[in-house]
Motif scaffolding. Structure first.
Motif, PDB file in Angstrom:
ATOM      1  N   THR A  16       0.643  -1.210  -0.027  1.00 45.54           N
ATOM      2  CA  THR A  16      -0.194  -0.073   0.066  1.00 45.54           C
ATOM      3  C   THR A  16       0.695   1.235   0.056  1.00 45.54           C
ATOM      4  OG1 THR A  16      -1.770  -1.089   1.091  1.00 45.54           O
ATOM      5  CG2 THR A  16      -1.977   1.120   1.198  1.00 45.54           C
ATOM      6  N   ARG A  19       2.246   1.637  -3.399  1.00 49.04           N
ATOM      7  CA  ARG A  19       1.373   2.228  -4.480  1.00 49.04           C
ATOM      8  C   ARG A  19       1.102   3.444  -4.264  1.00 49.04           C
ATOM      9  NH1 ARG A  19      -2.092  -0.896  -7.258  1.00 49.04           N
ATOM     10  NH2 ARG A  19      -2.194   1.599  -8.320  1.00 49.04           N
ATOM     11  N   ASN A  20       1.046   4.176  -2.870  1.00 54.87           N
ATOM     12  CA  ASN A  20       0.816   5.311  -2.522  1.00 54.87           C
ATOM     13  C   ASN A  20       1.790   6.188  -3.029  1.00 54.87           C
ATOM     14  OD1 ASN A  20      -1.801   5.021  -1.451  1.00 54.87           O
ATOM     15  ND2 ASN A  20      -1.228   4.771   0.577  1.00 54.87           N
ATOM     16  N   ASP A  55      -4.947  -5.630  -9.347  1.00 53.51           N
ATOM     17  CA  ASP A  55      -5.539  -5.650  -7.983  1.00 53.51           C
ATOM     18  C   ASP A  55      -6.647  -6.011  -7.633  1.00 53.51           C
ATOM     19  OD1 ASP A  55      -3.065  -4.650  -6.990  1.00 53.51           O
ATOM     20  OD2 ASP A  55      -3.513  -2.581  -6.672  1.00 53.51           O
ATOM     21  N   ASN A  96       1.724  -9.404  -4.179  1.00 54.76           N
ATOM     22  CA  ASN A  96       0.874  -8.975  -3.052  1.00 54.76           C
ATOM     23  C   ASN A  96      -0.472  -9.858  -2.798  1.00 54.76           C
ATOM     24  OD1 ASN A  96      -0.016  -6.941  -1.205  1.00 54.76           O
ATOM     25  ND2 ASN A  96      -1.735  -6.645  -2.449  1.00 54.76           N
TER      26      ASN A  96
END
Length: 206
Positions: A16, A19-20, A55, A96
């Motif tokens: 996370t 990705r951010n 995702d 992931n």
């Protein structure tokens, strides 16, 4: 090596966070990595769309799910990556999903350009190819193997293309993306699951 892995883990992102980080850089027209260009930002933007789609669509196969559920030891999947890398965009969402499927796995991501020492330990034919997964025993922080930068089928496609045409051009990259689309992450899952099983067996036997 253990201290190198420990230092890398201290410098790592969760999926996370990774990705951010990419998304926040793109807002300013930037990509991850020490080199900035319009092309790299363009690739990062395309990759963000790919990762968003993957995702939502990647499904762990029953066979791989069974192998993951059968793991006895806890492992860290330490992956060298960058936001502009086309292979990483196809592979990171798969890794992931695998980590989410079992409490025996923890995914940690480090940026290649910020982790020279680790990257130099895991070169592919002398090149800094990514993504590169280092399998780490969670208890000892010992490296138990590595995988990457591509599944065998994708690597063969690129190798054959280069042998035939002498270069890796845009057409080759398009063919590679088609291969990933057709494969649905299954080769990546199977190859990493095998790596995990082999490491698990060695640790248990030891």
């Amino acid at each position: 090596m253990d201290s190198l892995i420990e230092n890398s883990l201290n410098n790592s992102y969760t999926y996370t966070e990774y990705r951010n980080h990419i998304s926040h850089l793109l807002i300013d027209g930037l990509s991850t990595g020490h080199t900035q260009s319009e092309d790299l930002t363009h690739y990062s933007t395309l990759n963000e769309v790919r990762m968003n789609r993957l995702d939502k669509t990647i499904i762990i196969t029953p066979e791989v799910k069974s192998k993951l559920e059968g793991l006895k030891q806890e492992h860290i999947l330490l992956v060298l990556s960058e936001g502009w890398c086309g292979d990483a965009a196809q592979i990171m969402p798969v890794i992931n999903k695998m980590a989410e499927a079992t409490d025996k796995l923890e995914l940690k991501i480090v940026l290649r350009d910020d982790n020279d020492a680790l990257m130099n330990e895991y070169l592919t034919n002398g090149s800094r190819s990514i993504p590169k997964l280092v399998l780490v025993d969670k208890d000892t922080l010992t490296a138990r193997g590595s995988w990457g930068p591509r599944p065998h089928g994708a690597a063969k496609l690129i190798m054959d293309y280069k042998e035939k045409y002498g270069v890796i051009d845009q057409e080759a990259k398009t063919e590679l993306q088609k291969w990933y689309l057709h494969d649905k992450g299954e080769s990546t899952m199977e190859e990493i699951a095998l790596l995990l099983q082999n490491a698990d067996n060695v640790i248990v036997a030891g």
